[in-house]
Structure formats: C-alpha cells, structure tokens
Motif scaffolding. Structure first.
Motif, PDB file in Angstrom:
ATOM      1  N   ALA A 173       0.826  -1.208   0.000  1.00  0.00           N
ATOM      2  CA  ALA A 173       0.000   0.000   0.000  1.00  0.00           C
ATOM      3  C   ALA A 173       0.862   1.260   0.000  1.00  0.00           C
ATOM      4  O   ALA A 173       0.549   2.247  -0.690  1.00  0.00           O
ATOM      5  CB  ALA A 173      -0.942  -0.008   1.202  1.00  0.00           C
ATOM      6  N   GLU A 174       1.966   1.228   0.750  1.00  0.00           N
ATOM      7  CA  GLU A 174       2.843   2.396   0.809  1.00  0.00           C
ATOM      8  C   GLU A 174       3.600   2.581  -0.504  1.00  0.00           C
ATOM      9  O   GLU A 174       3.762   3.709  -0.980  1.00  0.00           O
ATOM     10  CB  GLU A 174       3.816   2.260   1.979  1.00  0.00           C
ATOM     11  N   ARG A 194       2.533   1.698  -3.442  1.00  0.00           N
ATOM     12  CA  ARG A 194       1.545   2.206  -4.397  1.00  0.00           C
ATOM     13  C   ARG A 194       1.291   3.691  -4.168  1.00  0.00           C
ATOM     14  O   ARG A 194       1.221   4.487  -5.115  1.00  0.00           O
ATOM     15  CB  ARG A 194       0.238   1.422  -4.265  1.00  0.00           C
ATOM     16  N   ARG A 195       1.150   4.082  -2.910  1.00  0.00           N
ATOM     17  CA  ARG A 195       0.895   5.491  -2.604  1.00  0.00           C
ATOM     18  C   ARG A 195       2.064   6.369  -3.045  1.00  0.00           C
ATOM     19  O   ARG A 195       1.862   7.446  -3.635  1.00  0.00           O
ATOM     20  CB  ARG A 195       0.653   5.650  -1.100  1.00  0.00           C
ATOM     21  N   THR A 237       2.088   6.759  -6.946  1.00  0.00           N
ATOM     22  CA  THR A 237       1.159   7.769  -7.447  1.00  0.00           C
ATOM     23  C   THR A 237       1.614   9.169  -7.044  1.00  0.00           C
ATOM     24  O   THR A 237       1.427  10.133  -7.802  1.00  0.00           O
ATOM     25  CB  THR A 237      -0.265   7.503  -6.941  1.00  0.00           C
ATOM     26  N   HIS A 238       2.233   9.290  -5.878  1.00  0.00           N
ATOM     27  CA  HIS A 238       2.766  10.585  -5.443  1.00  0.00           C
ATOM     28  C   HIS A 238       3.891  11.032  -6.385  1.00  0.00           C
ATOM     29  O   HIS A 238       3.938  12.202  -6.789  1.00  0.00           O
ATOM     30  CB  HIS A 238       3.269  10.480  -4.011  1.00  0.00           C
ATOM     31  N   HIS A 259      -2.507   1.521 -11.279  1.00  0.00           N
ATOM     32  CA  HIS A 259      -2.708   2.597 -10.308  1.00  0.00           C
ATOM     33  C   HIS A 259      -2.039   3.896 -10.731  1.00  0.00           C
ATOM     34  O   HIS A 259      -1.919   4.833  -9.931  1.00  0.00           O
ATOM     35  CB  HIS A 259      -2.179   2.159  -8.936  1.00  0.00           C
ATOM     36  N   GLU A 262       8.501   9.901   1.311  1.00  0.00           N
ATOM     37  CA  GLU A 262       7.631  10.883   0.655  1.00  0.00           C
ATOM     38  C   GLU A 262       8.278  12.266   0.651  1.00  0.00           C
ATOM     39  O   GLU A 262       8.265  12.972  -0.365  1.00  0.00           O
ATOM     40  CB  GLU A 262       6.274  10.941   1.351  1.00  0.00           C
TER      41      GLU A 262
END
Length: 306
Positions: free
Chosen positions: A38-39, A41-42, A45-46, A86, A292
């Motif tokens: 999940a991280e 993937r996030r 997209t970021h 995604h 991030e």
C-alpha cells in the motif's frame, strides 16, 4: 530525440532534448524484506503527481543475503502490471530484466503484454545479471551469459516484429507455424541494454534502442558518451544517480554508492552539466528517512529547476 518509436513511455522519456528524471522501486527503501504494498503504491502515485517521468523496477530472481539486496522483492512483470493499474501517464521501466536467466519467448510475451496493458508505457532495460549463484540455481552456464543475451535480444526483436516468424537459437526453434501475441503497441518494446552486458559498444549501439548505465565520474562519463555517440548516433543515454539531498542547500557533494549527498544548489548544477554532456534520462534514487519527503523535496528543489 526519438527515432520514431510509437511507445508512449519512450516518448515520455526521450521525445525532447530535455533531461528527464525517474525514480526506482522500492520507493520505501526496503531492500531485504517485502516492501509494504500500500505504501509503495501510494508513493508511486505521489511520484507521478509530482511529475517524475518514470518508475523503474529491478529484476532480482533470487535473494542472495551476501549481496544484501532483493530489489523490490516482487516479480517485475507482476509488480509493474500492478503499478500500471494505479498510474496514468508515467513511463514504466525495468532496470533491468536478467535475460540469460529467462526464456526469451516468455520475456517477449510478458513485455508485450505489459506494454499493451499499460497503454504503451513500458520501456525495458535488459542485462546479463551480476549474481553468480543464480546461474547455478537456474542451470545456466555463467560464462555463456553474453552469448545468451545476444540471442535473446535477437529473438525478442524477431517475434515482436514478424508474424509467424522463422527463427532459432539455443533457446529453441520457431518454424513459422506459431506466432507471438500480443504484439507491442508500437514497432517494438524499447530495449535498453544495461552496463556493457558483456558486449562491445558497437553491438550495443546497433542492437539497443538506448543505453542504460551506472553512475560514473564526469570525466569518465564524457568519454563513455563520446563512444556511445560514435556507435549509436542520437540514440538516448540514461544513467543511475543516487541523490541524497542535504538539509543545507549549499552543501558540497559527498560521495555515496552510485551518487552523492549534496545540497540542492550543487545538484541543480550537476544535473544541468549532465544535460549539457548529452545524458537524456536519469534514474534517481532519492533516499532519505522519510521517502515521501525525499521524493517531494528533490523534485521541488532540483527537478523543477532544471
């Protein structure tokens, strides 16, 4: 900069003379354990939302603790298909598929399938492999990897291009009764040999759509680029740079494996020099304790100023 490839990923990376910048998985920095899906993937997209041009996945068939790096753990075909579902526009690349350990017909079908499913965004880095125990595990002669690499590239080109092809090699034989489907979205899945792949530069320039290389000191890089242009004309050159952004914007560079830790002012000038030398794409490892924040800071403070 393109030579006519219709592939959307190729156009994203090489259509203009501007330096483009991509990042590599695992974006969370997890290199020995399974990264958090999940991280990842996030963060993918970021990175796309920020404006990075490519997301690159490595091919590490088996984990060798002595080497200390499992890549992003997941099989690159499965992983990039997941990432494709995604994301929307970012190029997707392998850095790089270990061709001697894979049957070229499987690679051809997997690559063309990923290219179709991603809307033509796939660019394929290919290599001969650098972990000797893997070759024994797969029953492949380590010393024959250069020849197997050449045969695999020839097979890929043939089955992507021709309908019901006739071709053969150590991998097997096609006599015209069978065809590979699907075909790629364009004339080919773009192929970027990585490092020397146990070939000379003349072969790489003739058979590759570009060249993906490791980080080099600028003087050495200039010599490599001269050799590449002599062999390949205007075909693109991409390279890896680990980029660790210091808190002090004016910090001088400190060497790191495959790159540097430095302030943003130095990185901006460094990437401008790479662009002036003729580098077309940089695969950045934007490292930091907060992935991030590292991705965001590097794009906003360096990439957007290039």
């Amino acid at each position: 900069m393109t030579d006519g490839h219709e592939n959307a990923g190729w156009r994203r990376l090489f259509e203009t003379d501007d330096l483009t910048v991509g990042v590599g998985f695992p974006l969370t920095g997890a290199r020995t354990d399974r990264p958090d899906v999940a991280e990842e993937r996030r963060l993918a997209t970021h990175a796309e939302d920020l404006g990075y041009d490519a997301l690159w996945a490595r091919d590490v068939p088996l984990f060798w603790p002595r080497f200390g790096d499992a890549g992003q753990t997941f099989d690159p075909w499965t992983w990039l298909s997941y990432v494709a579902a995604h994301t929307d526009d970012v190029a997707l690349g392998t850095a790089s598929v270990v061709l001697p350990l894979r049957h070229p017909l499987h690679v051809a079908k997997q690559a063309a399938s990923l290219d179709q499913l991603s809307g033509g965004r796939f660019v394929m880095g290919v290599a001969t492999g650098d972990r000797a125990p893997e070759f024994e595990a797969f029953g492949v002669d380590h010393e024959a990897r250069g020849a197997r690499f050449r045969e695999a590239v020839d097979c890929l080109r043939t089955v992507w291009r021709d309908e019901f092809p006739e071709t053969e090699g150590e991998w097997g034989r096609l006599d015209g009764a069978l065809d590979l489907v699907p075909k790629p979205t364009g004339d080919t899945v773009p192929v970027l040999p990585t490092g020397h792949s146990r070939q000379d530069v003349a072969w790489l320039g003739e058979h590759g759509d570009g060249w993906l290389f490791y980080h080099l000191p600028e003087g050495t890089l200039e010599s490599f680029l001269d050799d590449w242009r002599d062999a390949a004309g205007e075909k693109p050159y991409a390279m890896v740079v680990r980029a660790e952004l210091a808190d002090d914007p004016d910090a001088d560079p400190e060497p790191r494996h495959q790159g540097y830790r430095a302030g943003e002012e130095w990185f901006v000038e460094y990437f401008r020099r790479l662009d002036a030398l003729g580098v077309d794409h940089v695969l950045v490892g934007a490292s930091g304790d907060d992935p991030e924040r590292a991705l965001t800071r590097f794009h906003e403070r360096v990439v957007e100023r290039l």
